[in-house]
Design an enzyme around this catalytic site. Structure first.
Site, PDB file in Angstrom:
ATOM      1  N   GLU A  12      43.951  41.235  23.416  1.00 35.20           N
ATOM      2  CA  GLU A  12      44.384  39.974  24.001  1.00 35.20           C
ATOM      3  C   GLU A  12      43.909  38.796  23.159  1.00 35.20           C
ATOM      4  OE1 GLU A  12      43.764  39.384  28.145  1.00 35.20           O
ATOM      5  OE2 GLU A  12      43.716  41.528  28.619  1.00 35.20           O
ATOM      6  N   HIS A  27      54.702  44.769  27.212  1.00 47.73           N
ATOM      7  CA  HIS A  27      53.632  45.495  27.890  1.00 47.73           C
ATOM      8  C   HIS A  27      54.009  45.768  29.343  1.00 47.73           C
ATOM      9  CE1 HIS A  27      49.663  46.707  29.224  1.00 47.73           C
ATOM     10  NE2 HIS A  27      49.636  45.716  30.103  1.00 47.73           N
ATOM     11  N   THR A  58      47.474  41.837  27.868  1.00 46.42           N
ATOM     12  CA  THR A  58      47.686  42.732  26.734  1.00 46.42           C
ATOM     13  C   THR A  58      48.863  42.276  25.885  1.00 46.42           C
ATOM     14  OG1 THR A  58      46.862  44.569  28.057  1.00 46.42           O
ATOM     15  CG2 THR A  58      48.079  45.132  26.067  1.00 46.42           C
ATOM     16  N   ASP A 118      39.846  43.078  26.785  1.00 45.60           N
ATOM     17  CA  ASP A 118      39.549  43.257  28.209  1.00 45.60           C
ATOM     18  C   ASP A 118      39.546  44.755  28.504  1.00 45.60           C
ATOM     19  OD1 ASP A 118      38.927  42.337  30.744  1.00 45.60           O
ATOM     20  OD2 ASP A 118      41.009  42.334  31.395  1.00 45.60           O
ATOM     21  N   ASP A 165      42.590  36.479  33.877  1.00 45.70           N
ATOM     22  CA  ASP A 165      43.336  37.314  32.947  1.00 45.70           C
ATOM     23  C   ASP A 165      44.790  37.391  33.393  1.00 45.70           C
ATOM     24  OD1 ASP A 165      43.350  38.965  30.602  1.00 45.70           O
ATOM     25  OD2 ASP A 165      43.643  40.685  31.899  1.00 45.70           O
ATOM     26  N   ARG A 185      56.511  53.607  37.192  1.00 43.93           N
ATOM     27  CA  ARG A 185      57.665  53.544  38.099  1.00 43.93           C
ATOM     28  C   ARG A 185      58.918  53.996  37.333  1.00 43.93           C
ATOM     29  NH1 ARG A 185      55.066  48.784  38.441  1.00 43.93           N
ATOM     30  NH2 ARG A 185      56.742  47.686  37.340  1.00 43.93           N
ATOM     31  N   GLU A 214      42.374  46.485  25.890  1.00 44.49           N
ATOM     32  CA  GLU A 214      43.515  45.588  26.018  1.00 44.49           C
ATOM     33  C   GLU A 214      43.353  44.527  24.941  1.00 44.49           C
ATOM     34  OE1 GLU A 214      44.139  44.109  29.951  1.00 44.49           O
ATOM     35  OE2 GLU A 214      44.850  46.053  30.683  1.00 44.49           O
ATOM     36  N   LYS A 254      38.026  46.623  35.879  1.00 42.97           N
ATOM     37  CA  LYS A 254      38.118  45.561  34.883  1.00 42.97           C
ATOM     38  C   LYS A 254      36.825  44.768  34.717  1.00 42.97           C
ATOM     39  CE  LYS A 254      42.627  45.426  33.812  1.00 42.97           C
ATOM     40  NZ  LYS A 254      43.168  45.394  32.446  1.00 42.97           N
ATOM     41  N   TYR A 281      49.119  38.591  32.430  1.00 47.14           N
ATOM     42  CA  TYR A 281      49.957  39.777  32.226  1.00 47.14           C
ATOM     43  C   TYR A 281      51.262  39.262  31.617  1.00 47.14           C
ATOM     44  CZ  TYR A 281      51.962  44.294  33.941  1.00 47.14           C
ATOM     45  OH  TYR A 281      52.533  45.545  34.078  1.00 47.14           O
ATOM     46  N   GLU A 313      49.631  52.529  26.669  1.00 44.77           N
ATOM     47  CA  GLU A 313      50.977  52.510  26.097  1.00 44.77           C
ATOM     48  C   GLU A 313      51.077  53.374  24.844  1.00 44.77           C
ATOM     49  OE1 GLU A 313      52.553  48.189  26.152  1.00 44.77           O
ATOM     50  OE2 GLU A 313      50.360  48.093  26.270  1.00 44.77           O
ATOM     51  N   THR A 371      34.196  42.346  29.226  1.00 49.32           N
ATOM     52  CA  THR A 371      35.262  41.689  28.473  1.00 49.32           C
ATOM     53  C   THR A 371      34.620  41.150  27.204  1.00 49.32           C
ATOM     54  OG1 THR A 371      36.450  41.045  30.482  1.00 49.32           O
ATOM     55  CG2 THR A 371      36.980  39.845  28.456  1.00 49.32           C
ATOM     56  N   TYR A 401      43.459  49.536  42.989  1.00 51.29           N
ATOM     57  CA  TYR A 401      44.176  48.259  42.865  1.00 51.29           C
ATOM     58  C   TYR A 401      45.177  47.958  43.983  1.00 51.29           C
ATOM     59  CZ  TYR A 401      48.764  49.933  41.198  1.00 51.29           C
ATOM     60  OH  TYR A 401      50.006  50.499  41.090  1.00 51.29           O
ATOM     61  N   ARG A 419      41.132  52.910  33.428  1.00 53.18           N
ATOM     62  CA  ARG A 419      42.443  53.104  34.048  1.00 53.18           C
ATOM     63  C   ARG A 419      42.391  53.986  35.285  1.00 53.18           C
ATOM     64  NH1 ARG A 419      45.267  48.926  32.000  1.00 53.18           N
ATOM     65  NH2 ARG A 419      45.406  49.014  29.728  1.00 53.18           N
ATOM     66  N   GLN A 457      40.892  51.890  38.098  1.00 48.00           N
ATOM     67  CA  GLN A 457      41.874  50.868  38.450  1.00 48.00           C
ATOM     68  C   GLN A 457      43.017  51.447  39.286  1.00 48.00           C
ATOM     69  OE1 GLN A 457      43.661  49.068  35.006  1.00 48.00           O
ATOM     70  NE2 GLN A 457      44.925  47.656  36.174  1.00 48.00           N
TER      71      GLN A 457
END
Length: 404
Positions: free
Chosen positions: A193, A124, A338, A225, A117, A133, A191, A245, A119, A352, A249, A236, A229, A232
């Site tokens: 995708e 996104h 995503t 997917d 998978d 952040r 997600e 994850k 990114y 999001e 899927t 992670y 959250r 994760q």
């Protein structure tokens, strides 16, 4: 309505012809089928009845033999199928081999080998960066514009559209908690995708260059997917996604061959950083796809992500996957990551859409920050086709059921 009488403009007309695997009514036997409108053609039976040299590839319980046969076979079979469903001389032979779509059982269309998978959406990635952040000078990580970021998933939990998704359990720890707790995820997400299906394998130690993408990749499908959250977020660091994850899927029951999407090819967004040679696609054919995705929750549209905005293309993702010498296998599946556009209603995840739960969605059946038990999520999509006709992608749907 007879199967050949597909309404004009039907997105699953003879210009499309996606592949799947089905069981006829009253049978548990699986075989390759091709969708035409609201019917499924038994491709193996048709090939046998019309003396096709590819009958042995199509009379199988999985698409893998056809996937492995290569681009010449893919083109020959597609050309033959188009003739079988459009040339009047074939009608008498082929018509009895159709089944109403509503009466068949659809299965996972191929045996999944490895699953990766990515990114690849800048929109996104920037949204996620701003959420987690907010004080960073750049919402993207320093490597993002230089390589397609990805991770290896779990092929054994790839399921076909319609399969229930059991709410996963795991460890989770909020920043203010003194210690982690164990239990069902309370921040279950989607997600939206696109998945790419590898047909022809490659030799270990030999990278696959950008120009060989269409020699190895058979087609694409919609992919969800699912993501826990909260699980994760705790797990992670430092190695990335794992239990958050790997539980499920979902993919469509229909694989659209790349040859059906020639009119949908578009150039990717303008590159802002110079790319290393193995990723530099300036001299290659356009690597993006103009796919218009719709995401619904319980039948209510919540997002319409445009795949044409993806920064990294499927060809670049394949090249990066193999540049270290990793080999491809028939049935490999890799997800785009995503899909999110620049507008708020184009975001491909609840993370999001609700800005990490800060701004709940207003649905007819109540507010949502993340998914509740019983919620049904459906992805659908179309792409521009020949002469203004749309090419439909098979939908992918899943219902959330309580943790066991």
């Amino acid at each position: 309505m007879p199967p050949f009488d597909v309404p004009e403009g039907d997105p699953f007309g003879p210009h499309n012809l996606p592949y799947g695997v089905f069981s006829p009514p009253g049978s548990s036997e699986r075989t390759v089928g091709v969708r035409l409108g609201d019917h499924v053609l038994d491709a193996g039976a048709a090939a046998h009845a019309l003396g096709s040299p590819y009958a042995s590839l199509l009379a199988r319980p999985t698409l893998n033999p056809l996937l492995a046969a290569g681009r010449t076979a893919w083109s020959d079979v597609r050309r033959a199928l188009t003739a079988w469903v459009t040339v009047p001389a074939h009608r008498e032979t082929v018509e009895p081999l159709f089944h109403p779509l509503s009466e068949v059982t659809l299965h996972l269309p191929f045996e999944v080998a490895d699953y990766v998978d990515f990114y690849a959406s800048e929109n996104h990635a920037r949204n996620v960066g701003r959420i987690f952040r907010p004080d960073a000078a750049d919402s993207l990580t320093p490597n993002w514009k230089h390589l397609p970021i990805g991770y290896h998933g779990r092929s054994g939990t790839v399921v076909v559209s319609g399969a229930d998704v059991v709410r996963p359990s795991g460890q989770r720890k909020a920043p203010a908690d003194a210690a982690p707790v164990f239990g069902p995820s309370v921040r279950l997400d989607i997600e939206a995708e696109v998945g790419f299906v590898v047909g022809v394998p490659s030799e270990r130690g030999r990278p696959v260059p950008l120009g060989d993408f269409r020699d190895h990749v058979f087609g694409l499908c919609l992919l969800n997917d699912w993501s826990a959250r909260d699980v994760q977020a705790w797990e992670y660091v430092p190695l990335g996604p794992f239990l958050g994850k790997s539980f499920a899927t979902s993919v469509s029951a229909w694989i659209t061959p790349l040859d059906a999407l020639d009119e949908a090819r578009v150039a990717p967004p303008e590159r802002t950083h110079e790319l290393l040679p193995y990723l530099d696609d300036a001299g290659e054919e356009p690597g993006g796809y103009d796919l218009r995705i719709t995401v619904t929750i319980n039948g209510h549209t919540v997002s319409e992500p445009p795949f044409s905005t993806m920064y990294w293309t499927a060809a670049q993702q394949l090249a990066h996957t193999t540049v270290n010498g990793a080999s491809l296998r028939t049935g490999d599946l890799y997800g785009s990551g995503t899909v999110s556009g620049p507008a708020e209603r184009e975001r491909g995840s609840l993370l999001e859409l609700t800005w990490n739960g800060r701004d709940p969605l207003e649905l007819p059946d109540g507010k949502r920050t993340f998914l509740e038990d019983g919620d049904v999520v459906t992805l659908s999509a179309w792409a521009p086709g020949p002469d203004g006709v749309r090419v439909g992608l098979g939908e992918v749907t899943g219902r959330v059921v309580p943790a066991v």
